[in-house]
Design a protein around this motif. Structure first.
Motif, PDB file in Angstrom:
ATOM      1  N   ILE A 148       0.851  -1.185   0.000  1.00 63.93           N
ATOM      2  CA  ILE A 148       0.000   0.000   0.000  1.00 63.93           C
ATOM      3  C   ILE A 148       0.888   1.237   0.000  1.00 63.93           C
ATOM      4  O   ILE A 148       1.741   1.406   0.870  1.00 63.93           O
ATOM      5  N   GLU A 149       0.694   2.086  -0.988  1.00 62.12           N
ATOM      6  CA  GLU A 149       1.458   3.322  -1.106  1.00 62.12           C
ATOM      7  C   GLU A 149       0.503   4.484  -1.334  1.00 62.12           C
ATOM      8  O   GLU A 149      -0.293   4.453  -2.273  1.00 62.12           O
ATOM      9  N   GLU A 150       0.558   5.475  -0.474  1.00 59.81           N
ATOM     10  CA  GLU A 150      -0.299   6.658  -0.577  1.00 59.81           C
ATOM     11  C   GLU A 150      -1.785   6.295  -0.656  1.00 59.81           C
ATOM     12  O   GLU A 150      -2.556   6.876  -1.420  1.00 59.81           O
ATOM     13  N   GLY A 151      -2.158   5.291   0.151  1.00 59.47           N
ATOM     14  CA  GLY A 151      -3.562   4.921   0.221  1.00 59.47           C
ATOM     15  C   GLY A 151      -4.077   4.135  -0.966  1.00 59.47           C
ATOM     16  O   GLY A 151      -5.291   4.072  -1.190  1.00 59.47           O
ATOM     17  N   LEU A 152      -3.175   3.520  -1.714  1.00 56.93           N
ATOM     18  CA  LEU A 152      -3.579   2.766  -2.901  1.00 56.93           C
ATOM     19  C   LEU A 152      -2.738   1.500  -3.021  1.00 56.93           C
ATOM     20  O   LEU A 152      -1.521   1.533  -2.834  1.00 56.93           O
ATOM     21  N   ALA A 153      -3.380   0.373  -3.327  1.00 54.60           N
ATOM     22  CA  ALA A 153      -2.658  -0.882  -3.499  1.00 54.60           C
ATOM     23  C   ALA A 153      -1.826  -0.837  -4.772  1.00 54.60           C
ATOM     24  O   ALA A 153      -2.303  -0.412  -5.825  1.00 54.60           O
ATOM     25  N   GLN A 154      -0.582  -1.262  -4.655  1.00 53.49           N
ATOM     26  CA  GLN A 154       0.319  -1.333  -5.802  1.00 53.49           C
ATOM     27  C   GLN A 154       0.793  -2.774  -5.936  1.00 53.49           C
ATOM     28  O   GLN A 154       1.244  -3.378  -4.959  1.00 53.49           O
ATOM     29  N   ILE A 155       0.711  -3.318  -7.140  1.00 52.40           N
ATOM     30  CA  ILE A 155       1.069  -4.719  -7.371  1.00 52.40           C
ATOM     31  C   ILE A 155       2.331  -4.814  -8.214  1.00 52.40           C
ATOM     32  O   ILE A 155       2.447  -4.152  -9.254  1.00 52.40           O
ATOM     33  N   ASN A 156       3.266  -5.619  -7.738  1.00 53.87           N
ATOM     34  CA  ASN A 156       4.492  -5.882  -8.495  1.00 53.87           C
ATOM     35  C   ASN A 156       4.216  -7.073  -9.407  1.00 53.87           C
ATOM     36  O   ASN A 156       4.154  -8.206  -8.943  1.00 53.87           O
ATOM     37  N   PRO A 157       4.047  -6.861 -10.708  1.00 53.30           N
ATOM     38  CA  PRO A 157       3.700  -7.968 -11.609  1.00 53.30           C
ATOM     39  C   PRO A 157       4.764  -9.053 -11.677  1.00 53.30           C
ATOM     40  O   PRO A 157       4.460 -10.203 -11.990  1.00 53.30           O
ATOM     41  N   ALA A 158       6.021  -8.699 -11.363  1.00 56.00           N
ATOM     42  CA  ALA A 158       7.091  -9.698 -11.405  1.00 56.00           C
ATOM     43  C   ALA A 158       6.938 -10.725 -10.289  1.00 56.00           C
ATOM     44  O   ALA A 158       7.383 -11.865 -10.420  1.00 56.00           O
ATOM     45  N   LYS A 159       6.298 -10.332  -9.187  1.00 55.12           N
ATOM     46  CA  LYS A 159       6.104 -11.242  -8.062  1.00 55.12           C
ATOM     47  C   LYS A 159       4.729 -11.887  -8.055  1.00 55.12           C
ATOM     48  O   LYS A 159       4.512 -12.908  -7.395  1.00 55.12           O
ATOM     49  N   CYS A 160       3.792 -11.300  -8.767  1.00 48.96           N
ATOM     50  CA  CYS A 160       2.420 -11.808  -8.771  1.00 48.96           C
ATOM     51  C   CYS A 160       2.348 -13.158  -9.466  1.00 48.96           C
ATOM     52  O   CYS A 160       2.866 -13.336 -10.572  1.00 48.96           O
ATOM     53  N   THR A 161       1.679 -14.116  -8.835  1.00 49.23           N
ATOM     54  CA  THR A 161       1.503 -15.459  -9.398  1.00 49.23           C
ATOM     55  C   THR A 161       0.072 -15.700  -9.866  1.00 49.23           C
ATOM     56  O   THR A 161      -0.264 -16.808 -10.261  1.00 49.23           O
ATOM     57  N   ALA A 162      -0.766 -14.665  -9.782  1.00 49.28           N
ATOM     58  CA  ALA A 162      -2.172 -14.782 -10.186  1.00 49.28           C
ATOM     59  C   ALA A 162      -2.922 -15.826  -9.371  1.00 49.28           C
ATOM     60  O   ALA A 162      -3.784 -16.532  -9.889  1.00 49.28           O
ATOM     61  N   CYS A 163      -2.591 -15.934  -8.096  1.00 49.96           N
ATOM     62  CA  CYS A 163      -3.294 -16.894  -7.241  1.00 49.96           C
ATOM     63  C   CYS A 163      -4.744 -16.458  -7.005  1.00 49.96           C
ATOM     64  O   CYS A 163      -5.599 -17.281  -6.691  1.00 49.96           O
ATOM     65  N   GLY A 164      -5.021 -15.164  -7.133  1.00 48.74           N
ATOM     66  CA  GLY A 164      -6.388 -14.668  -7.024  1.00 48.74           C
ATOM     67  C   GLY A 164      -6.868 -14.363  -5.625  1.00 48.74           C
ATOM     68  O   GLY A 164      -8.015 -13.945  -5.439  1.00 48.74           O
ATOM     69  N   MET A 165      -6.012 -14.531  -4.621  1.00 51.86           N
ATOM     70  CA  MET A 165      -6.453 -14.292  -3.246  1.00 51.86           C
ATOM     71  C   MET A 165      -6.787 -12.824  -3.007  1.00 51.86           C
ATOM     72  O   MET A 165      -7.722 -12.486  -2.285  1.00 51.86           O
ATOM     73  N   CYS A 166      -6.012 -11.926  -3.614  1.00 46.61           N
ATOM     74  CA  CYS A 166      -6.276 -10.490  -3.446  1.00 46.61           C
ATOM     75  C   CYS A 166      -7.604 -10.112  -4.098  1.00 46.61           C
ATOM     76  O   CYS A 166      -8.377  -9.319  -3.551  1.00 46.61           O
ATOM     77  N   GLU A 167      -7.886 -10.708  -5.244  1.00 48.46           N
ATOM     78  CA  GLU A 167      -9.138 -10.434  -5.950  1.00 48.46           C
ATOM     79  C   GLU A 167     -10.329 -10.871  -5.107  1.00 48.46           C
ATOM     80  O   GLU A 167     -11.342 -10.168  -5.028  1.00 48.46           O
ATOM     81  N   LYS A 168     -10.214 -12.021  -4.451  1.00 49.73           N
ATOM     82  CA  LYS A 168     -11.299 -12.539  -3.626  1.00 49.73           C
ATOM     83  C   LYS A 168     -11.484 -11.710  -2.354  1.00 49.73           C
ATOM     84  O   LYS A 168     -12.593 -11.603  -1.828  1.00 49.73           O
ATOM     85  N   THR A 169     -10.405 -11.137  -1.855  1.00 47.97           N
ATOM     86  CA  THR A 169     -10.445 -10.430  -0.573  1.00 47.97           C
ATOM     87  C   THR A 169     -10.968  -9.010  -0.699  1.00 47.97           C
ATOM     88  O   THR A 169     -11.628  -8.505   0.213  1.00 47.97           O
ATOM     89  N   CYS A 170     -10.691  -8.345  -1.810  1.00 51.00           N
ATOM     90  CA  CYS A 170     -11.050  -6.932  -1.965  1.00 51.00           C
ATOM     91  C   CYS A 170     -12.563  -6.744  -1.908  1.00 51.00           C
ATOM     92  O   CYS A 170     -13.290  -7.275  -2.752  1.00 51.00           O
ATOM     93  N   PRO A 171     -13.078  -5.969  -0.946  1.00 59.80           N
ATOM     94  CA  PRO A 171     -14.528  -5.780  -0.828  1.00 59.80           C
ATOM     95  C   PRO A 171     -15.103  -4.897  -1.926  1.00 59.80           C
ATOM     96  O   PRO A 171     -16.318  -4.883  -2.144  1.00 59.80           O
ATOM     97  N   ARG A 172     -14.251  -4.170  -2.618  1.00 59.78           N
ATOM     98  CA  ARG A 172     -14.707  -3.270  -3.671  1.00 59.78           C
ATOM     99  C   ARG A 172     -14.580  -3.883  -5.068  1.00 59.78           C
ATOM    100  O   ARG A 172     -15.006  -3.284  -6.042  1.00 59.78           O
ATOM    101  N   GLY A 173     -13.944  -5.041  -5.179  1.00 59.02           N
ATOM    102  CA  GLY A 173     -13.736  -5.629  -6.495  1.00 59.02           C
ATOM    103  C   GLY A 173     -12.788  -4.827  -7.353  1.00 59.02           C
ATOM    104  O   GLY A 173     -12.863  -4.853  -8.586  1.00 59.02           O
ATOM    105  N   VAL A 174     -11.878  -4.108  -6.713  1.00 60.71           N
ATOM    106  CA  VAL A 174     -10.946  -3.231  -7.427  1.00 60.71           C
ATOM    107  C   VAL A 174      -9.858  -4.028  -8.144  1.00 60.71           C
ATOM    108  O   VAL A 174      -9.358  -3.611  -9.186  1.00 60.71           O
ATOM    109  N   ILE A 175      -9.498  -5.183  -7.590  1.00 59.17           N
ATOM    110  CA  ILE A 175      -8.409  -5.985  -8.161  1.00 59.17           C
ATOM    111  C   ILE A 175      -8.996  -7.064  -9.066  1.00 59.17           C
ATOM    112  O   ILE A 175      -9.901  -7.796  -8.671  1.00 59.17           O
ATOM    113  N   ARG A 176      -8.449  -7.152 -10.270  1.00 58.37           N
ATOM    114  CA  ARG A 176      -8.916  -8.144 -11.232  1.00 58.37           C
ATOM    115  C   ARG A 176      -7.721  -8.870 -11.844  1.00 58.37           C
ATOM    116  O   ARG A 176      -6.655  -8.277 -12.036  1.00 58.37           O
ATOM    117  N   LEU A 177      -7.923 -10.138 -12.174  1.00 59.93           N
ATOM    118  CA  LEU A 177      -6.906 -10.897 -12.886  1.00 59.93           C
ATOM    119  C   LEU A 177      -7.097 -10.668 -14.375  1.00 59.93           C
ATOM    120  O   LEU A 177      -8.162 -10.958 -14.928  1.00 59.93           O
TER     121      LEU A 177
END
Length: 263
Positions: A160-189
């Protein structure tokens, strides 16, 4: 002290131990559950994060389910195509190609860009904040930036940087846990090669959307008119890109008055 009695007791205890040891050894062999060696082979090729993205409690359970024929070999999003191919070879079956996905944050509402409804000073949880008058940010579609996605990511791909989630695509494995957790549906695969992204899902009218965030999509359709490939259309108040048609020319980004389309 009667040493004869002491030694007698020690010998008796030793004898009992030997008898029980023999019984346990016999029982272990007699009632041993035979394990398919493929389970261990499949397990070695899984990510080992026990993230649960496969729908099972962990990698061990998923490996057992694959060998039993109850789970798909390409059901580990964290492992991707490489893992699916390896498991297919172990099981002796062909495996369909796995899309290379990556998590994206469809919001740019950091501090100073998205307006706040109130100052939130409670427990740092997006789930909790979203239940208090819809969250601390005026935009009902914005990232709340309190770190639920960061907490569930086992690969250290989200911060989280300046009140916004930032994703490092080099580390992301597309497991989808963040997408399932976000109550706003802001994160998408999204497909990893879909580099041009509309980072807003605000379906309010243009005026209302702009009042809540400086980078909100106002549904003006300029991007739609600028695209020569029919890859972008405004639906339900905001622009959407068809990754199969997009050629990444950047025409929509150049003409967007709000800067909500990025690469």
């Amino acid at each position: 002290m009667n040493w004869t009695s002491v030694f007698g007791a020690m010998l008796a205890l030793g004898g009992i131990g030997l008898v029980f040891g023999a019984i346990l050894s016999f029982a272990a062999k007699k009632f041993a559950v035979q394990t398919d060696p493929r389970v261990a082979q499949v397990r070695q090729n899984l990510g080992g994060a026990n993230c649960g993205a496969c729908g099972f409690a962990g990698c061990d359970q998923f490996a057992e389910a694959i060998v039993r024929g109850e789970a798909s070999p390409n059901g580990c999003p964290a492992g991707g195509a490489k893992t699916a191919k390896a498991i297919g070879e172990i099981m002796g079956i062909s495996v369909d190609a796995v899309d290379d996905l990556v998590a994206r944050v469809l919001c740019q509402g950091e501090h100073g860009v998205a307006n706040d409804r109130y100052e939130y000073d409670g427990y740092k949880s997006c789930q909790m904040a979203s239940k208090l008058s819809g969250g601390n940010k005026l935009c009902h579609y914005a990232c709340l930036g309190l770190g639920d996605c960061q907490s569930v990511c086992k690969f250290d791909a989200i911060h989280i940087e300046e009140g916004l989630a930032q994703i490092n695509p080099a580390k992301c494995t597309a497991c989808g846990m963040c997408e399932k957790t976000c109550p706003r549906g802001v994160i998408r695969l999204l497909p990893r090669d879909a580099s041009v992204i509309v980072r807003c899902r605000n379906s309010d009218t243009g005026r209302v959307a702009r009042e809540s965030c400086m980078k909100a999509c106002i549904g003006c359709k300029r991007c739609e008119k600028a695209c020569q490939y029919g890859a972008i259309h405004v639906e339900n108040g905001y622009a959407r890109i068809d990754p199969d048609k997009c050629v990444r020319c950047g025409a929509c980004m150049d003409i967007c008055p709000c800067g909500c389309i990025t690469a």
